[in-house]
Design a protein around this motif. Structure first.
Motif, short mmCIF file in Angstrom:
data_model
loop_
_atom_site.label_atom_id
_atom_site.label_comp_id
_atom_site.label_asym_id
_atom_site.label_seq_id
_atom_site.Cartn_x
_atom_site.Cartn_y
_atom_site.Cartn_z
N GLU A 1 -12.79 1.37 11.23
CA GLU A 1 -13.06 1.31 9.80
C GLU A 1 -14.41 0.66 9.51
O GLU A 1 -15.12 1.06 8.59
CB GLU A 1 -11.94 0.53 9.11
N VAL A 2 -14.78 -0.35 10.29
CA VAL A 2 -16.03 -1.06 10.05
C VAL A 2 -17.24 -0.24 10.51
O VAL A 2 -18.27 -0.18 9.82
CB VAL A 2 -16.01 -2.43 10.77
N LEU A 3 -17.13 0.41 11.67
CA LEU A 3 -18.27 1.13 12.26
C LEU A 3 -18.20 2.63 12.05
O LEU A 3 -19.03 3.37 12.58
CB LEU A 3 -18.36 0.80 13.75
N ASP A 4 -17.20 3.08 11.30
CA ASP A 4 -17.09 4.49 10.94
C ASP A 4 -16.82 5.38 12.15
O ASP A 4 -17.36 6.48 12.26
CB ASP A 4 -18.35 4.95 10.21
N TRP A 5 -15.97 4.90 13.06
CA TRP A 5 -15.55 5.73 14.19
C TRP A 5 -14.54 6.78 13.73
O TRP A 5 -13.77 6.55 12.79
CB TRP A 5 -14.87 4.88 15.26
N GLU B 1 -16.23 9.38 18.86
CA GLU B 1 -14.85 9.84 19.07
C GLU B 1 -14.04 8.75 19.74
O GLU B 1 -14.55 8.02 20.60
CB GLU B 1 -14.84 11.09 19.94
N VAL B 2 -12.78 8.62 19.35
CA VAL B 2 -11.89 7.60 19.90
C VAL B 2 -10.66 8.27 20.49
O VAL B 2 -10.02 9.09 19.83
CB VAL B 2 -11.47 6.58 18.82
N VAL C 1 -8.29 2.15 24.99
CA VAL C 1 -8.92 2.94 23.93
C VAL C 1 -10.35 3.21 24.37
O VAL C 1 -11.08 2.27 24.74
CB VAL C 1 -8.91 2.18 22.59
N VAL C 2 -10.76 4.46 24.39
CA VAL C 2 -12.07 4.85 24.91
C VAL C 2 -12.92 5.41 23.77
O VAL C 2 -12.48 6.26 23.00
CB VAL C 2 -11.93 5.91 26.02
N LEU C 3 -14.15 4.89 23.67
CA LEU C 3 -15.09 5.33 22.65
C LEU C 3 -16.16 6.20 23.29
O LEU C 3 -16.76 5.81 24.30
CB LEU C 3 -15.74 4.11 21.98
N ARG C 4 -16.40 7.37 22.69
CA ARG C 4 -17.44 8.26 23.18
C ARG C 4 -18.45 8.54 22.08
O ARG C 4 -18.08 8.73 20.92
CB ARG C 4 -16.85 9.60 23.66
#
Length: 267
Positions: free
Chosen positions: A166-170, A179-180, A187-190
């Motif tokens: 919510e804070v970083l607009d993922w 993408e999450v 939890v993986v962020l791409r």
């Protein structure tokens, strides 16, 4: 590699990779000692950054800027530590979203030409930075030369992912957002199809561990983990490995700042 995002006059800005880690910086009590340590352990070369002033030093690998270094007093007496910075389109809006969701603001937003920065903490106290403006080096170039990724060690990965999302607009409807996904108990962020961050709190269904002190850990890619560990010990730091031939080691510099070295072969 495909290029994405907005560029202004050939300059890569934080809007190009918003939500993704875009820089790492160390605050320390002794600039010269830190320069000597990281040169010995990671082979970094140092120079001053004219835009940020003589008190801010830039580490380079093959002439590519990869990390920053400043004395503790330079940024409002922040703690001795490595900090990861996330690219944002608006520092003011990001700080406001963080505060609305229970995060805290330690510093900023403040102007640090060529951009604006703030130092924040999530609901569980994990510290992170945000950056709006021109990136120190091209994001894709920096990604190849610097950190492998960053990992958040926290008590509840899903709650943390909601906060940062919510804070970083993922995982939003905004084109180009990160993408999450949930993969292998993390939890993986791409960003641009690359893994840039992970959030870890244990196995699915496990109760949150109250003993964990939430923090972001920075991983640097190296050719020889054991050589880095030896160099760290020889130059006043510490090194913790799981055993001979380990693909990772957690190191600390003489001032106590922790980071991880990860074998390039394991990436």
């Amino acid at each position: 590699m495909k290029s994405y995002g907005n560029r202004h006059g050939g300059v890569v800005t934080s809007q190009s990779v918003f939500g993704a880690p875009c820089w790492v910086s160390l605050t320390t009590r002794d600039l010269r000692a830190a320069e000597d340590f990281y040169h010995a352990v990671l082979g970094w070369e140092w120079d001053s950054d004219s835009k940020m002033g003589e008190q801010y030093r830039i580490a380079r690998v093959d002439k590519v800027p990869v990390a920053g270094l400043s004395e503790v007093d330079f940024v409002a007496r922040t703690a001795v530590a490595w900090t990861a910075y996330f690219a944002v389109s608006s520092a003011n809006e990001t700080v406001a979203r963080s505060q609305e969701r229970g995060g805290t603001t330690a510093v900023g937003p403040i102007s640090l030409p060529p951009g604006r920065a703030a130092l924040l903490a999530d609901r569980d106290g994990a510290v992170f930075g945000i950056w709006e403006g021109e990136l120190v080096s091209g994001w894709e170039t920096w990604r190849r030369a610097a950190p492998v990724f960053i990992r958040l060690h926290t008590r509840d990965a899903f709650d943390a992912a909601l906060f940062y999302g919510e804070v970083l607009d993922w995982a939003s409807s905004t084109p180009g957002c990160c993408e999450v996904r949930y993969e292998e108990n993390e939890v993986v962020l791409r960003s641009q199809e690359q893994v840039v961050a992970r959030i870890h709190s244990g196995a699915v269904g496990a109760a949150p561990d109250p003993t964990i002190r939430p923090h972001w850990q920075i991983h640097f890619a190296v050719s020889d983990v054991e050589a880095c560990a030896r160099a760290a010990r020889a130059h006043g730091g510490t090194a913790h490995q799981q055993g001979v031939g380990s693909t990772e080691a957690v190191l600390s510099d003489p001032d106590g700042a922790h980071f991880t070295v990860t074998s390039k072969a394991a990436v």
